[in-house]
Motif scaffolding. Sequence first.
Motif, PDB file in Angstrom:
ATOM      1  N   SER A 164      15.938   7.654 -16.253  1.00 30.76           N
ATOM      2  CA  SER A 164      14.568   7.154 -16.137  1.00 30.76           C
ATOM      3  C   SER A 164      13.977   7.408 -14.764  1.00 30.76           C
ATOM      4  O   SER A 164      12.763   7.479 -14.600  1.00 30.76           O
ATOM      5  CB  SER A 164      14.548   5.648 -16.426  1.00 30.76           C
ATOM      6  N   GLY A 165      14.834   7.521 -13.717  1.00 30.45           N
ATOM      7  CA  GLY A 165      14.319   7.752 -12.372  1.00 30.45           C
ATOM      8  C   GLY A 165      14.201   9.214 -12.001  1.00 30.45           C
ATOM      9  O   GLY A 165      13.807   9.530 -10.883  1.00 30.45           O
ATOM     10  N   ALA A 166      14.530  10.132 -12.891  1.00 27.76           N
ATOM     11  CA  ALA A 166      14.442  11.563 -12.594  1.00 27.76           C
ATOM     12  C   ALA A 166      13.037  12.079 -12.857  1.00 27.76           C
ATOM     13  O   ALA A 166      12.360  11.629 -13.782  1.00 27.76           O
ATOM     14  CB  ALA A 166      15.450  12.342 -13.437  1.00 27.76           C
ATOM     15  N   HIS A 167      12.583  12.995 -12.029  1.00 28.74           N
ATOM     16  CA  HIS A 167      11.224  13.538 -12.145  1.00 28.74           C
ATOM     17  C   HIS A 167      11.273  15.045 -11.941  1.00 28.74           C
ATOM     18  O   HIS A 167      12.217  15.588 -11.352  1.00 28.74           O
ATOM     19  CB  HIS A 167      10.289  12.908 -11.100  1.00 28.74           C
ATOM     20  N   VAL A 168      10.230  15.702 -12.372  1.00 24.41           N
ATOM     21  CA  VAL A 168      10.098  17.146 -12.189  1.00 24.41           C
ATOM     22  C   VAL A 168       9.813  17.437 -10.722  1.00 24.41           C
ATOM     23  O   VAL A 168       9.054  16.709 -10.066  1.00 24.41           O
ATOM     24  CB  VAL A 168       8.980  17.700 -13.092  1.00 24.41           C
ATOM     25  N   TYR A 169      10.419  18.489 -10.206  1.00 27.26           N
ATOM     26  CA  TYR A 169      10.204  18.877  -8.808  1.00 27.26           C
ATOM     27  C   TYR A 169       8.800  19.471  -8.680  1.00 27.26           C
ATOM     28  O   TYR A 169       8.531  20.571  -9.159  1.00 27.26           O
ATOM     29  CB  TYR A 169      11.256  19.900  -8.386  1.00 27.26           C
ATOM     30  N   HIS A 170       7.914  18.714  -8.017  1.00 25.61           N
ATOM     31  CA  HIS A 170       6.534  19.153  -7.833  1.00 25.61           C
ATOM     32  C   HIS A 170       6.115  18.802  -6.415  1.00 25.61           C
ATOM     33  O   HIS A 170       6.197  17.641  -5.996  1.00 25.61           O
ATOM     34  CB  HIS A 170       5.616  18.448  -8.846  1.00 25.61           C
ATOM     35  N   SER A 171       5.690  19.802  -5.675  1.00 26.78           N
ATOM     36  CA  SER A 171       5.315  19.598  -4.278  1.00 26.78           C
ATOM     37  C   SER A 171       3.841  19.915  -4.074  1.00 26.78           C
ATOM     38  O   SER A 171       3.267  20.756  -4.773  1.00 26.78           O
ATOM     39  CB  SER A 171       6.160  20.494  -3.361  1.00 26.78           C
ATOM     40  N   VAL A 172       3.254  19.208  -3.124  1.00 19.69           N
ATOM     41  CA  VAL A 172       1.860  19.437  -2.724  1.00 19.69           C
ATOM     42  C   VAL A 172       1.834  19.653  -1.220  1.00 19.69           C
ATOM     43  O   VAL A 172       2.777  19.302  -0.504  1.00 19.69           O
ATOM     44  CB  VAL A 172       0.968  18.244  -3.128  1.00 19.69           C
ATOM     45  N   ALA A 173       0.730  20.216  -0.753  1.00 20.42           N
ATOM     46  CA  ALA A 173       0.589  20.482   0.678  1.00 20.42           C
ATOM     47  C   ALA A 173       0.303  19.181   1.418  1.00 20.42           C
ATOM     48  O   ALA A 173      -0.582  18.416   1.033  1.00 20.42           O
ATOM     49  CB  ALA A 173      -0.534  21.487   0.922  1.00 20.42           C
ATOM     50  N   VAL A 174       1.071  18.907   2.454  1.00 23.97           N
ATOM     51  CA  VAL A 174       0.874  17.725   3.289  1.00 23.97           C
ATOM     52  C   VAL A 174       0.575  18.181   4.710  1.00 23.97           C
ATOM     53  O   VAL A 174       0.999  19.260   5.146  1.00 23.97           O
ATOM     54  CB  VAL A 174       2.115  16.812   3.257  1.00 23.97           C
ATOM     55  N   THR A 175      -0.168  17.352   5.420  1.00 27.24           N
ATOM     56  CA  THR A 175      -0.574  17.650   6.793  1.00 27.24           C
ATOM     57  C   THR A 175       0.145  16.698   7.725  1.00 27.24           C
ATOM     58  O   THR A 175       0.120  15.475   7.522  1.00 27.24           O
ATOM     59  CB  THR A 175      -2.086  17.494   6.963  1.00 27.24           C
ATOM     60  N   LEU A 201      -0.962   8.749   6.165  1.00 32.36           N
ATOM     61  CA  LEU A 201       0.486   8.878   6.281  1.00 32.36           C
ATOM     62  C   LEU A 201       1.010   9.899   5.274  1.00 32.36           C
ATOM     63  O   LEU A 201       0.401  10.135   4.234  1.00 32.36           O
ATOM     64  CB  LEU A 201       1.162   7.526   6.060  1.00 32.36           C
ATOM     65  N   VAL A 202       2.167  10.477   5.606  1.00 35.42           N
ATOM     66  CA  VAL A 202       2.729  11.506   4.737  1.00 35.42           C
ATOM     67  C   VAL A 202       3.061  10.937   3.360  1.00 35.42           C
ATOM     68  O   VAL A 202       2.908  11.605   2.340  1.00 35.42           O
ATOM     69  CB  VAL A 202       3.987  12.116   5.395  1.00 35.42           C
ATOM     70  N   SER A 203       3.486   9.682   3.321  1.00 30.19           N
ATOM     71  CA  SER A 203       3.841   9.075   2.037  1.00 30.19           C
ATOM     72  C   SER A 203       2.627   8.768   1.170  1.00 30.19           C
ATOM     73  O   SER A 203       2.779   8.503  -0.028  1.00 30.19           O
ATOM     74  CB  SER A 203       4.644   7.793   2.280  1.00 30.19           C
ATOM     75  N   TRP A 204       1.406   8.779   1.770  1.00 35.12           N
ATOM     76  CA  TRP A 204       0.178   8.487   1.015  1.00 35.12           C
ATOM     77  C   TRP A 204      -0.597   9.746   0.625  1.00 35.12           C
ATOM     78  O   TRP A 204      -1.535   9.650  -0.162  1.00 35.12           O
ATOM     79  CB  TRP A 204      -0.747   7.582   1.831  1.00 35.12           C
ATOM     80  N   GLN A 205      -0.246  10.890   1.216  1.00 36.67           N
ATOM     81  CA  GLN A 205      -1.024  12.096   0.949  1.00 36.67           C
ATOM     82  C   GLN A 205      -0.814  12.651  -0.463  1.00 36.67           C
ATOM     83  O   GLN A 205      -1.787  13.039  -1.113  1.00 36.67           O
ATOM     84  CB  GLN A 205      -0.691  13.171   1.992  1.00 36.67           C
ATOM     85  N   PRO A 206       0.433  12.728  -1.008  1.00 34.30           N
ATOM     86  CA  PRO A 206       0.569  13.222  -2.384  1.00 34.30           C
ATOM     87  C   PRO A 206      -0.093  12.273  -3.385  1.00 34.30           C
ATOM     88  O   PRO A 206      -0.094  11.046  -3.187  1.00 34.30           O
ATOM     89  CB  PRO A 206       2.092  13.287  -2.589  1.00 34.30           C
ATOM     90  N   PRO A 207      -0.669  12.787  -4.460  1.00 32.45           N
ATOM     91  CA  PRO A 207      -1.309  11.908  -5.446  1.00 32.45           C
ATOM     92  C   PRO A 207      -0.310  11.013  -6.166  1.00 32.45           C
ATOM     93  O   PRO A 207      -0.668   9.916  -6.594  1.00 32.45           O
ATOM     94  CB  PRO A 207      -1.979  12.894  -6.418  1.00 32.45           C
ATOM     95  N   ARG A 208       0.923  11.452  -6.323  1.00 28.28           N
ATOM     96  CA  ARG A 208       1.952  10.635  -6.949  1.00 28.28           C
ATOM     97  C   ARG A 208       3.055  10.342  -5.937  1.00 28.28           C
ATOM     98  O   ARG A 208       3.416  11.196  -5.127  1.00 28.28           O
ATOM     99  CB  ARG A 208       2.564  11.352  -8.156  1.00 28.28           C
ATOM    100  N   HIS A 209       3.582   9.131  -6.016  1.00 26.14           N
ATOM    101  CA  HIS A 209       4.641   8.755  -5.080  1.00 26.14           C
ATOM    102  C   HIS A 209       5.920   9.554  -5.321  1.00 26.14           C
ATOM    103  O   HIS A 209       6.721   9.752  -4.402  1.00 26.14           O
ATOM    104  CB  HIS A 209       4.932   7.254  -5.222  1.00 26.14           C
ATOM    105  N   GLU A 210       6.141  10.045  -6.547  1.00 25.96           N
ATOM    106  CA  GLU A 210       7.352  10.795  -6.855  1.00 25.96           C
ATOM    107  C   GLU A 210       7.371  12.167  -6.186  1.00 25.96           C
ATOM    108  O   GLU A 210       8.425  12.800  -6.082  1.00 25.96           O
ATOM    109  CB  GLU A 210       7.505  10.983  -8.378  1.00 25.96           C
ATOM    110  N   ASP A 211       6.183  12.642  -5.738  1.00 24.79           N
ATOM    111  CA  ASP A 211       6.110  13.981  -5.140  1.00 24.79           C
ATOM    112  C   ASP A 211       6.314  13.979  -3.637  1.00 24.79           C
ATOM    113  O   ASP A 211       6.226  15.030  -3.002  1.00 24.79           O
ATOM    114  CB  ASP A 211       4.745  14.624  -5.454  1.00 24.79           C
ATOM    115  N   VAL A 212       6.592  12.809  -3.031  1.00 21.87           N
ATOM    116  CA  VAL A 212       6.697  12.744  -1.576  1.00 21.87           C
ATOM    117  C   VAL A 212       7.924  13.521  -1.090  1.00 21.87           C
ATOM    118  O   VAL A 212       7.846  14.351  -0.178  1.00 21.87           O
ATOM    119  CB  VAL A 212       6.766  11.266  -1.119  1.00 21.87           C
ATOM    120  N   ALA A 213       9.058  13.245  -1.707  1.00 22.20           N
ATOM    121  CA  ALA A 213      10.287  13.920  -1.255  1.00 22.20           C
ATOM    122  C   ALA A 213      10.201  15.431  -1.444  1.00 22.20           C
ATOM    123  O   ALA A 213      10.558  16.216  -0.549  1.00 22.20           O
ATOM    124  CB  ALA A 213      11.493  13.353  -2.028  1.00 22.20           C
ATOM    125  N   ALA A 214       9.698  15.865  -2.604  1.00 29.79           N
ATOM    126  CA  ALA A 214       9.579  17.304  -2.845  1.00 29.79           C
ATOM    127  C   ALA A 214       8.604  17.949  -1.859  1.00 29.79           C
ATOM    128  O   ALA A 214       8.844  19.055  -1.359  1.00 29.79           O
ATOM    129  CB  ALA A 214       9.117  17.550  -4.279  1.00 29.79           C
TER     130      ALA A 214
END
Length: 641
Positions: A164-175, A201-214
């Motif tokens: 249930s905690g696994a997600h698709v690897y999806h990355s976005v551009a962060v500044t 903050l870097v953790s707030w820039q992606p639209p989804r919280h799951e995409d922060v690490a990627a």
Amino acid sequence: MEEVDNIIIHTFRQIGCDIDDDTVSLKQFSTEMIIGATVRCLKIIDDSTSLPQSLPPGMSARFRMGTDLANALVALGYKGEMGYQTFLYSNESDIRRVLMFLVEKLPKDTAVTSDEPLGKSALLSRSIADSISDQIQSPWIPPCCKKRGIRWRTPKKWNREGASGAHVYHSVAVTMPNGLDDLSRKIPKEVKNYYTKDLLLVSWQPPRHEDVAASLLETNAVDLTAAQEWEAEWNSAGLQSRLTPQEYKARKKERLQKKIASQLQQDIQKAESGGSSSAGAADLLQFLNNLSDKTPGKQQGKGSRFTHTSKLQFAQDDDKAITQMGIGEGVPRADTEEELRQKREDEQQNLRDKLSELTNQMEAMELSMKKFGAGIQQMEEQKLTEERNNEEQEDSYRVKKRTMDLLPDAENNIAKLQGVVEASAQRLVSLAKQWEKHRAPLIDEYRTLKEQNASKESESLKKLEDIQELRDRMKDVVDETRAKEELQKQLAAEYERMTKDVNRSAYTRRILEIVGNIRKQKDEIQKVLVDTKTLQKEINHLSGKLDRTFTVTDELIFKDAKKDESVRKAYKYLAALHENFDQLIKTVEETGSIVREIRDLEDQIESESNKKTTANLEKISADNKEMKKENATLLAKVKGK
């Protein structure tokens, strides 16, 4: 020998040697397997052994490795013949003796061998067995219940089903803020205000919280790739340019802008030839020209000779580019290219003259500064010496003044001084006596305290040593306990995986059968020895009896041979018969010795056939050719140098 080979192979598998299941005899051992097993045994016996477990590619290195292995075995106490040929050109009997010697030298404690890594096949089978046992022991769950990631407890560990905690690897551009770690770099206030107030903050820039690490992983990977590319470019082209990194980057930026400008000029010319509007391209070209004028890293005003030359060269390139692009058409040009070149040369000459004049002035100023500095230092030294002389003269003046003041009443003053001197002397004597009274007990107390302190220090040092020894013992005990616990867990797991229908009685029965066979062989050998001894005794007895009988018969017949002619013939026949029997006995003995020699030769032939002499000769010839090739390559390298 099959039982011995099985014992050796089983022992090597237990200590972690990678031996196939199909290997059942030492005949199937290759040179690599022999050297790997030997080195593994040496490392278990002695941890300081640093020999590789595989053969090196070069022949000289192989010979050195074989010699090192032979020396290591001789150092362990091997008494047989030993050399590099024992391993490189091995035979079955020698290798069996060597490997049995190593198996006997292995430590009896299984904890030593359990720490060694197992073979690939053993590790794979163990992991497969663990996963299968965990899956068998965990309960079955329907697919609809696996969405929450249910965890089940097995006897060994927790197993989790579902993701249930696994997600698709999806990355976005962060500044991220750039350049804050470089103190020498000046960042504009607007950029700093943007970093501190407006940038999320870097953790707030992606639209989804799951995409922060990627996103962070992708950004770091891109930065790392860019840094590696820049390092490679700087090591290859940047160092050859003899520029600083900032100048190199500025130069690269100018070249890129010129390429873009030339491309835009070509597009403008194509657009003009086609009759379309080129205002946007011209505006963009003008913007690039303005940007190139404001490029950071450019030095304005003063600069080195190389900088001015490069500027003039790039200015010529800029003029050519502008001329090709057609910018400024319709504006009258006052000077031709030759006049411009002449002006640039004149300007360069003027700059060179000014530079030489300024250099001369700077040298003259440096010389004058050095002279003034030397004069200042000399004056400071003179000032210090004068101040010292002044202080000395002031002290002497005070003493002389006081003496001059005492001169009018010299007798009274001398008497007063003598009284003061005597009083001060008596006071010093009394003080010395008082000091001696206080000094003696203080010295005694100091000595006693010093002795006590030394004894306490020695006791404390002993206690510290004892504590350190206890700590070392505790660490050893803890490590030993951990190792034994891990061994106990490993053995318990292996015991659980083992089939329970096989008991130790089968192995014990097999060992007893082997011991019984050995005893039977010993009994048979003893019987053969007893029979041989009895036969030898009978032969000796009969030969002695024959000699005595011949002697008695010879005496009796010899007495009668002097009187009767027929008795003489009988005596001759007796002598011939005795001689013939001696020859028969010698023939039988020679036949027995020949049969024994034949058996010995057959045994030698069998042993030589087991030594694989032909195969070893072929291998030696191939190694000799390889050594000749290596020597030829080395000679070629030496001659080339």
